[in-house]
Design a protein around this motif. Structure first.
Motif, PDB file in Angstrom:
ATOM      1  N   PHE A  94       0.711  -1.139   0.068  1.00  0.00           N
ATOM      2  CA  PHE A  94      -0.084   0.024   0.025  1.00  0.00           C
ATOM      3  C   PHE A  94       0.763   1.278  -0.167  1.00  0.00           C
ATOM      4  N   TRP A  95       2.316   1.189  -0.391  1.00  0.00           N
ATOM      5  CA  TRP A  95       2.886   2.282  -0.092  1.00  0.00           C
ATOM      6  C   TRP A  95       2.549   3.473  -0.876  1.00  0.00           C
ATOM      7  N   SER A  96       2.038   3.179  -2.016  1.00  0.00           N
ATOM      8  CA  SER A  96       1.885   4.296  -3.103  1.00  0.00           C
ATOM      9  C   SER A  96       0.664   5.437  -2.599  1.00  0.00           C
ATOM     10  N   TYR A  97      -0.060   4.820  -1.713  1.00  0.00           N
ATOM     11  CA  TYR A  97      -1.006   5.707  -1.347  1.00  0.00           C
ATOM     12  C   TYR A  97      -0.891   6.818  -0.127  1.00  0.00           C
ATOM     13  N   LEU A  98       0.217   6.575   0.273  1.00  0.00           N
ATOM     14  CA  LEU A  98       0.851   7.494   1.387  1.00  0.00           C
ATOM     15  C   LEU A  98       2.388   7.686   1.009  1.00  0.00           C
ATOM     16  N   SER A 154       5.903   9.679  -4.934  1.00  0.00           N
ATOM     17  CA  SER A 154       4.635  10.302  -5.493  1.00  0.00           C
ATOM     18  C   SER A 154       4.704   9.741  -6.949  1.00  0.00           C
ATOM     19  N   SER A 155       5.377  10.301  -7.740  1.00  0.00           N
ATOM     20  CA  SER A 155       5.876  10.171  -8.821  1.00  0.00           C
ATOM     21  C   SER A 155       5.748   8.587  -9.521  1.00  0.00           C
ATOM     22  N   GLU A 156       6.555   7.889  -8.711  1.00  0.00           N
ATOM     23  CA  GLU A 156       6.534   6.443  -9.158  1.00  0.00           C
ATOM     24  C   GLU A 156       5.059   5.674  -8.926  1.00  0.00           C
ATOM     25  N   SER A 157       4.373   6.384  -7.889  1.00  0.00           N
ATOM     26  CA  SER A 157       3.317   5.541  -7.533  1.00  0.00           C
ATOM     27  C   SER A 157       2.406   5.554  -8.868  1.00  0.00           C
ATOM     28  N   VAL A 158       2.394   6.746  -9.598  1.00  0.00           N
ATOM     29  CA  VAL A 158       1.197   6.754 -10.677  1.00  0.00           C
ATOM     30  C   VAL A 158       2.086   5.909 -11.904  1.00  0.00           C
ATOM     31  N   VAL A 159       3.328   5.620 -11.659  1.00  0.00           N
ATOM     32  CA  VAL A 159       3.908   4.701 -12.929  1.00  0.00           C
ATOM     33  C   VAL A 159       3.632   3.270 -12.602  1.00  0.00           C
ATOM     34  N   ARG A 160       3.612   2.874 -11.052  1.00  0.00           N
ATOM     35  CA  ARG A 160       3.689   1.593 -10.872  1.00  0.00           C
ATOM     36  C   ARG A 160       2.480   1.208 -10.220  1.00  0.00           C
ATOM     37  N   TYR A 167       1.924  14.917 -11.874  1.00  0.00           N
ATOM     38  CA  TYR A 167       1.773  16.053 -11.348  1.00  0.00           C
ATOM     39  C   TYR A 167       0.354  16.763 -12.143  1.00  0.00           C
ATOM     40  N   VAL A 168      -0.353  17.630 -11.059  1.00  0.00           N
ATOM     41  CA  VAL A 168      -1.319  18.518 -11.699  1.00  0.00           C
ATOM     42  C   VAL A 168      -1.276  19.621 -11.211  1.00  0.00           C
ATOM     43  N   THR A 169      -2.145  20.704 -11.708  1.00  0.00           N
ATOM     44  CA  THR A 169      -1.896  21.816 -11.412  1.00  0.00           C
ATOM     45  C   THR A 169      -2.797  22.278 -10.244  1.00  0.00           C
ATOM     46  N   GLU A 170      -2.530  22.956  -9.362  1.00  0.00           N
ATOM     47  CA  GLU A 170      -3.598  23.410  -8.280  1.00  0.00           C
ATOM     48  C   GLU A 170      -4.841  23.862  -8.876  1.00  0.00           C
ATOM     49  N   LYS A 171      -4.605  24.710  -9.776  1.00  0.00           N
ATOM     50  CA  LYS A 171      -5.788  25.477 -10.607  1.00  0.00           C
ATOM     51  C   LYS A 171      -6.843  24.118 -11.094  1.00  0.00           C
ATOM     52  N   GLY A 172      -6.082  22.958 -11.572  1.00  0.00           N
ATOM     53  CA  GLY A 172      -6.801  22.281 -12.243  1.00  0.00           C
ATOM     54  C   GLY A 172      -7.631  21.359 -11.188  1.00  0.00           C
ATOM     55  N   SER A 231      -0.239  14.571  -7.851  1.00  0.00           N
ATOM     56  CA  SER A 231      -1.512  13.843  -8.256  1.00  0.00           C
ATOM     57  C   SER A 231      -1.802  12.753  -7.027  1.00  0.00           C
ATOM     58  N   ASN A 232      -0.512  12.393  -6.518  1.00  0.00           N
ATOM     59  CA  ASN A 232      -1.025  11.468  -5.274  1.00  0.00           C
ATOM     60  C   ASN A 232       0.031  12.151  -4.261  1.00  0.00           C
ATOM     61  N   PRO A 233      -0.660  12.685  -3.335  1.00  0.00           N
ATOM     62  CA  PRO A 233      -2.166  12.232  -2.792  1.00  0.00           C
ATOM     63  C   PRO A 233      -3.074  13.315  -3.108  1.00  0.00           C
TER      64      PRO A 233
END
Lengths: 449, 182
Positions: free
Chosen positions: A24-28, A35-41, A51-56, A296-298
């Motif tokens: 469960f590592w990627s959720y925290l 954080s970046s690796e979590s979205v890949v793996r 990454y996302v923008t604050e605005k988005g 993006s995460n979290p």
């Protein structure tokens, strides 16, 4: 869950290379890298950019309407599968299984009410999502950015029509009066289309009269065909957001930030905000300053989970308060008086009732004009609008940009017309579809048969 | 797959085209079969000819024959009894029009034809003989063929056969009422 903190501390001490192996590592995530690796793996997270923008992800950019629509579709899928166990698609037993759901099955009426309210909500949020995209000019990409957001607009219109088709095929299944007379009218609207009308009606209802063939056709459409199509097209709709470089509001940030120093590179096509084709900006971790970005995460993930939980809580809350109605069993000899469609079709019903026109002996049925012609024209106008919208690129991602005030007024007029027609249909039409002003009493008309 | 250097067909390009052709024909055939199978060849639907009861037992005035989705009109005048029959399916979008002729609430004006039938779905109005008075209905209600069943003397409504107005009156002599086979 008590060992969560301990697990964490263990994680901190862990060798960097072993971090990814935790379940469960990627959720925290504890670092930007993690954080970046979590979205890949992680399979569930890989749909996100790193990454996302604050605005988005801020509430007032989108009101999360697309996400809420998707969450409602999830709720509909789950509650729908449960209902499939409890419903028998036969003319003799369909209505009885609705009665069982209401009075025999534990929590059956709540599940049915959730399903119905989520369906109503999905129509509403899909429409509001469309409204949001219009007012923020999110249906366009500036040529410099390499996206084609117009395509996603077209797909969105397809999804909206599919949502309405799902709603329509769904409320036929109880085989009560609402269901039966909706099929009658729907089938005859199809029949009123030129040239292919009769064949279309026959294929739709599986014969010349409404019966078991009709019910099983709409059952398969509602439970199998349309959900699969909407899931696939919806997935493409979401993938295209990243394909087009993220939300329109992000695109605006990028173009504001890099207005001067863009050096098109012939080969590089990737940013962490999205994947694009063509000559775009050179590869960096981001085109934007770090201050406007967030992981993006979290950050996105948490908001998504909150959106899911709150949407579900609201639907459940309403479902506890509002029971799904069930009219009398289908009676082929006596339509309800007045027979009214659900609110999202009432404007069409009102149009259908008003648009038969006669020129001498030449008559065009309102079923065709109001039921097919006007909605099709409206959809075509919506579809081509981004391609004729000549407002400047600065309007993309901005609510109610000054340069678009005329088209915003036109759109608002159209939307208000639809809403006005719904109100007329809902409140001002009495028995025999006669016009009664608010509060004017309706005459008591005894059911004749 | 295709040979770009020359336009001469090679074995490879021929097999490639053959595979595409066979695959395409198979795909088109399956698609056609899938769609065609949904157009029914046999309809297990009720007969279009519906018995409406013995003429003598049908009351004067307007009677709904449910199974036929039609209204039967009976007018007795001395020895003769007239029948005619009119579809109850609205020509607009197929709802069942309801008989409202009995309502005396609306004043009958001379220039306005009296409303005999109203549709609950979109408000079409028809006169007693089925002509459109108001609302979105594009056509008059069709008149249906009537006959007397030779085996038991019942009135038979044929919903599949439309007839001209005024030609559809079945003049029936009550003295022949007893001609029926049991």
């Amino acid at each position: 869950m008590g060992s969560f903190t301990a697990e964490h501390q263990k994680g901190l001490a862990m060798d960097e290379s072993l971090r990814g192996r935790r379940l469960f590592w990627s959720y925290l995530p504890e670092s930007a890298r993690e954080s970046s690796e979590s979205v890949v793996r992680n399979f569930l997270l890989h749909v996100f950019p790193a990454y996302v923008t604050e605005k988005g992800i801020s509430l007032f950019s989108t009101f999360w309407l697309g996400t809420i629509t998707w969450v409602l579709f999830l709720i509909l899928t789950v509650s729908g599968i449960i209902l499939m166990f409890l419903y028998v698609p036969s003319v003799e037993r369909a209505y009885q299984s609705m009665k069982d759901l209401e009075f025999v099955v534990s929590y059956g009426s709540i599940i049915r009410s959730i399903h119905r309210l989520a369906a109503h909500g999905m129509v509403a949020t899909a429409f509001l999502h469309l409204v949001r995209v219009w007012y923020t000019k999110s249906y366009k990409s500036s040529p410099a950015q390499g996206g084609i957001r117009e395509v996603n607009w077209l797909i969105g219109i397809v999804l909206f029509v599919l949502t309405l088709a799902l709603s329509y095929s769904g409320y036929l299944l109880p085989w009560d009066q609402l269901a039966y007379w909706a099929v009658v009218i729907g089938a005859n609207v199809a029949q009123s289309s030129p040239f292919i009308g009769d064949t279309l009606r026959e294929v739709l209802i599986g014969g010349t009269q409404i019966g078991q063939n009709t019910l099983i056709r709409f059952y398969i459409l509602h439970c199998v065909a349309l959900p699969i199509v909407i899931a696939l097209v919806g997935a493409y709709h979401m993938w295209r957001i990243r394909r087009d470089g993220g939300l329109a509001v992000t695109e605006r940030l990028v173009s504001e930030h890099s207005a001067e120093k863009v050096i098109p590179s012939p080969t590089k096509t990737y940013t962490l905000l999205g994947v694009k084709e063509g000559t775009t900006l050179s590869v960096k971790s981001s085109l934007l300053p770090d201050a406007s970005l967030t992981r993006s995460n979290p950050d996105l993930l948490l908001r998504l989970i909150i959106a899911i939980l709150i949407t579900h809580a609201i639907v459940l809350g309403f479902a506890l308060l509002v029971k799904a109605p069930l009219e009398a069993p289908a009676n082929a000899w006596s339509p309800p008086n007045p027979a009214k469609a659900p609110w999202y079709f009432l404007w069409l019903q009102e149009l259908i009732a008003d648009t038969t026109f006669r020129v001498g002996s030449f008559v065009v049925n309102g079923g065709f004009v109001g039921g097919i012609l006007i909605p099709t024209v409206a959809l075509v106008v919506l579809a081509i609008w981004p391609f004729v919208d000549r407002s400047p690129d600065q309007a993309i991602g901005v609510w109610f940009h000054r340069s678009r005030w005329i088209q915003n007024i036109v759109f608002t007029g159209g939307a208000l017309t639809v809403i006005a027609l719904i109100i007329v249909g809902a409140f001002l039409r009495g028995p025999f579809w006669k016009f009664y002003w608010f509060g004017e009493p309706w005459p008591k008309i005894p059911p004749l048969f | 797959m295709s040979n770009t250097e020359s336009h001469e067909p090679t074995r490879r390009s021929f097999l490639g085209k053959l595979a595409l052709g066979i695959g395409g024909i198979a795909a088109a055939g399956s698609a056609f079969a899938a769609v065609r199978s949904l157009v029914p060849n046999v309809l297990y639907e009720p007969s279009k000819k519906v018995k409406a009861g013995l003429p003598g037992f049908i009351p004067d005035g307007v009677t709904l024959v449910k199974e036929a989705r039609a209204y039967v009109f009976k007018k007795s005048a001395g020895e003769k009894t007239e029948f005619y029959c009119m579809s109850a399916v609205c020509t607009h979008l197929g709802c069942m029009v309801q008989y409202v002729g009995k309502e005396e609430s609306e004043p009958v004006t001379t220039n306005k034809p009296r409303v005999g039938f109203s549709c609950p779905c979109h408000g079409s109005q028809f006169s007693l003989d089925g002509a459109v008075v108001a609302g979105p209905a594009p056509k008059n209600l069709p008149w249906l063929a009537l006959s007397v069943s030779p085996d038991d003397g019942q009135l038979v409504v044929d919903t599949g056969t439309q007839v001209d107005r005024e030609k559809s009156l079945l003049v029936w002599d009550p003295s022949q009422q007893n001609i029926r086979k049991v």
